[in-house]
Design a protein around this motif. Sequence first.
Motif, short mmCIF file in Angstrom:
data_model
loop_
_atom_site.label_atom_id
_atom_site.label_comp_id
_atom_site.label_asym_id
_atom_site.label_seq_id
_atom_site.Cartn_x
_atom_site.Cartn_y
_atom_site.Cartn_z
N ALA A 16 -6.06 32.93 3.27
CA ALA A 16 -6.29 32.22 2.02
C ALA A 16 -6.51 30.74 2.27
O ALA A 16 -7.39 30.10 1.67
CB ALA A 16 -5.10 32.42 1.08
N SER A 17 -5.73 30.15 3.18
CA SER A 17 -5.83 28.71 3.45
C SER A 17 -7.21 28.34 3.99
O SER A 17 -7.81 27.35 3.56
CB SER A 17 -4.75 28.30 4.46
OG SER A 17 -3.45 28.51 3.92
N ALA A 18 -7.71 29.12 4.94
CA ALA A 18 -9.02 28.82 5.50
C ALA A 18 -10.11 28.90 4.44
O ALA A 18 -11.00 28.04 4.37
CB ALA A 18 -9.33 29.79 6.65
N SER A 462 -1.97 37.32 -8.98
CA SER A 462 -1.61 36.40 -10.05
C SER A 462 -0.19 36.71 -10.50
O SER A 462 0.27 37.86 -10.39
CB SER A 462 -2.56 36.53 -11.24
OG SER A 462 -3.90 36.33 -10.85
N THR A 463 0.52 35.73 -10.99
CA THR A 463 1.90 35.94 -11.43
C THR A 463 2.06 35.52 -12.88
O THR A 463 1.10 35.08 -13.53
CB THR A 463 2.87 35.11 -10.55
OG1 THR A 463 2.73 33.73 -10.87
CG2 THR A 463 2.61 35.34 -9.07
N VAL A 471 0.41 36.17 -1.89
CA VAL A 471 -0.52 36.60 -0.87
C VAL A 471 0.27 37.29 0.24
O VAL A 471 1.48 37.08 0.37
CB VAL A 471 -1.31 35.39 -0.31
CG1 VAL A 471 -0.43 34.52 0.57
CG2 VAL A 471 -2.56 35.81 0.44
N GLY A 472 -0.40 38.12 1.03
CA GLY A 472 0.28 38.78 2.15
C GLY A 472 0.67 40.21 1.83
O GLY A 472 0.31 40.77 0.79
N GLY A 473 1.42 40.82 2.74
CA GLY A 473 1.71 42.24 2.68
C GLY A 473 2.49 42.71 1.47
O GLY A 473 2.41 43.88 1.11
N TRP A 474 3.27 41.81 0.83
CA TRP A 474 4.08 42.22 -0.31
C TRP A 474 3.35 42.04 -1.63
O TRP A 474 3.90 42.31 -2.69
CB TRP A 474 5.40 41.47 -0.32
CG TRP A 474 6.25 41.84 0.86
CD1 TRP A 474 6.45 41.12 1.99
CD2 TRP A 474 7.00 43.05 1.02
NE1 TRP A 474 7.28 41.79 2.85
CE2 TRP A 474 7.64 42.97 2.29
CE3 TRP A 474 7.21 44.18 0.24
CZ2 TRP A 474 8.46 44.00 2.77
CZ3 TRP A 474 8.01 45.20 0.72
CH2 TRP A 474 8.63 45.10 1.97
N ALA A 475 2.12 41.57 -1.59
CA ALA A 475 1.28 41.43 -2.78
C ALA A 475 0.10 42.37 -2.66
O ALA A 475 -0.17 42.95 -1.59
CB ALA A 475 0.81 39.98 -2.92
N HIS A 476 -0.64 42.56 -3.73
CA HIS A 476 -1.85 43.35 -3.71
C HIS A 476 -2.79 42.82 -2.64
O HIS A 476 -2.98 41.61 -2.55
CB HIS A 476 -2.51 43.28 -5.09
CG HIS A 476 -3.80 44.01 -5.22
ND1 HIS A 476 -3.87 45.38 -5.22
CD2 HIS A 476 -5.07 43.55 -5.32
CE1 HIS A 476 -5.14 45.74 -5.36
NE2 HIS A 476 -5.88 44.65 -5.40
N PRO A 477 -3.37 43.65 -1.75
CA PRO A 477 -3.35 45.12 -1.71
C PRO A 477 -2.36 45.71 -0.70
O PRO A 477 -2.58 46.80 -0.20
CB PRO A 477 -4.78 45.44 -1.31
CG PRO A 477 -5.15 44.34 -0.37
CD PRO A 477 -4.45 43.11 -0.90
N LEU A 490 -8.77 37.54 -1.93
CA LEU A 490 -8.58 37.68 -3.37
C LEU A 490 -7.94 36.43 -3.98
O LEU A 490 -8.37 35.96 -5.04
CB LEU A 490 -7.72 38.92 -3.66
CG LEU A 490 -8.37 40.26 -3.32
CD1 LEU A 490 -7.37 41.40 -3.47
CD2 LEU A 490 -9.60 40.50 -4.20
N VAL A 491 -6.92 35.90 -3.32
CA VAL A 491 -6.27 34.70 -3.85
C VAL A 491 -7.24 33.52 -3.86
O VAL A 491 -7.31 32.76 -4.83
CB VAL A 491 -5.01 34.37 -3.02
CG1 VAL A 491 -4.50 32.97 -3.34
CG2 VAL A 491 -3.92 35.39 -3.30
N ALA A 492 -8.00 33.36 -2.78
CA ALA A 492 -8.98 32.28 -2.75
C ALA A 492 -9.99 32.44 -3.89
O ALA A 492 -10.36 31.46 -4.56
CB ALA A 492 -9.69 32.25 -1.40
#
Length: 505
Positions: A16-18, A462-463, A471-477, A490-492
């Motif tokens: 996401a950062s990149a 989104s929250t 973001v990451g493994g505990w969020a979608h997907p 997705l977050v980006a």
Amino acid sequence: MARIAVIGAGMGALAASARLAVAGHRVVVYERAATYGGAVGVLERDGFVFDTGPGLLPVPAVYRDLFVKTGKKPLEQCVDLVQVDPASHHVFADGTQVSLPNASRAGVVSALDAALGAGAGERWGDFLVRAREAWDRTRRPLLEEPLWPNWQVLAEREPYPVVRQRRLLRTRAAATLAEVGSWELGDPRLAVLLESHALAHGLDPRVAPPAAAVLPYMEHAFGTWYVRGGMRELARAVYERCLARKVEFHFDTAVGRIVEKDGRAAGVELADGAVADADFVVAGVAPAVLDRLSSHAVLRGDAEVPPQRGRPSRLTVHLALRGGRPGGVAHRTVVHAADREAELNGLFGERRAGPAAPGTALPASPTVTVLRPGDPALVPDVDHEAVTLAVTVPSGLEPTEKDAQRVLTTAERAVPGLRDRLLWHEVRTPADIARATGADGGAVPAPALAAAGGRLLHPSNSTRVTGLFTVGGWAHPGGGLPHAGMSGALVAGLIVEGPDFQGSQ
């Protein structure tokens, strides 16, 4: 240009950062550990190098896309990516062995026919055709699009076209992955092969829906890949891409809480009390950590997917062996449990329906994945070999040396003379994973899957707090290297394009 604070430097957060940085935003990453990568860690000792997280990369296209979208150098110019062949070697409880070629349907069919008998390959091939249908139906909503507001459609609809069969005087369709294996594949070894894909992700095949058929299909369709030097090299390459895009990193810097103002995320407060203002906050942390960082439950709600908890963990045993790796040895060998039912009962309890019940002990005869990369970069010289053994275990398990020896005994079926060659071994436990990722008990997230009432979906990126994303493994997907990379995309997209973002192209 927006100011974006990213909590954590795991693979999803890095991706996401990149992407956000190349879109022109100022991105600052705060990581409580001393390095990047999250679960994609490394152990170095006496000239031996071991991956402490994932050892192989499925669906490399996710990271190829990341590098294309964030710079001039493609992925292959940043890491040495190679296809693993055979994709896997399997040792079954009855002594039968089979090597499955990488990304070759005809090769797999031939290999299974030769090892398991005529017709076995055709049945597995027919299963893969049905698995492809499930993949085609779920690929976009589960990997390439933000979680649908009406996610219940995914929860209720079974995408795998189960074969209806006459059972007990009536026609029935398989309701779980285990029933798919038992009813459709016609050979208990094929059923074990199928179930092992679920087990590797910490899923109970007796409860997992038929939709879990996409897990072996992904490996079959996109191949199995390795990064020379170890998978940590992939994390390094993504980190360096972030640096090239002017992402700012603060390691050994814990975030104490997420700052909110007027119902919107407004920055982060660090553990030392300093406040960093931000227009958006991206949290790449486990649910329990997010709970501690927020003043209220940002992931919960009657109409929302709840965060997964109590997932199984992983035990790894890293072996330094004298003697070089023999020629013709498979990179990955799966030694299947002598008693699969006992293994599943030990991991998940004896319940056959509803959510899995966490186990408490290492099974007496676990399924062990043996990774033997044969990579010169991982050993002090050609007269040594680095081997990693991986076992799915209950989260929170505190393994004993007896447990480690039990894993070694099982691995000897794939590495003859293992103990005679052993210089030393080092065990990485669920507690080590918990320290690296913050997940309770060292739990490892599974990829998102359709059906099963939504139990295997993950919360939306989104929250309930405007401007706060996960973001990451505990969020979608969900969990896994490709899924983490997609969560970053997705977050980006949600930040750059706004709530109308419809997904990656």
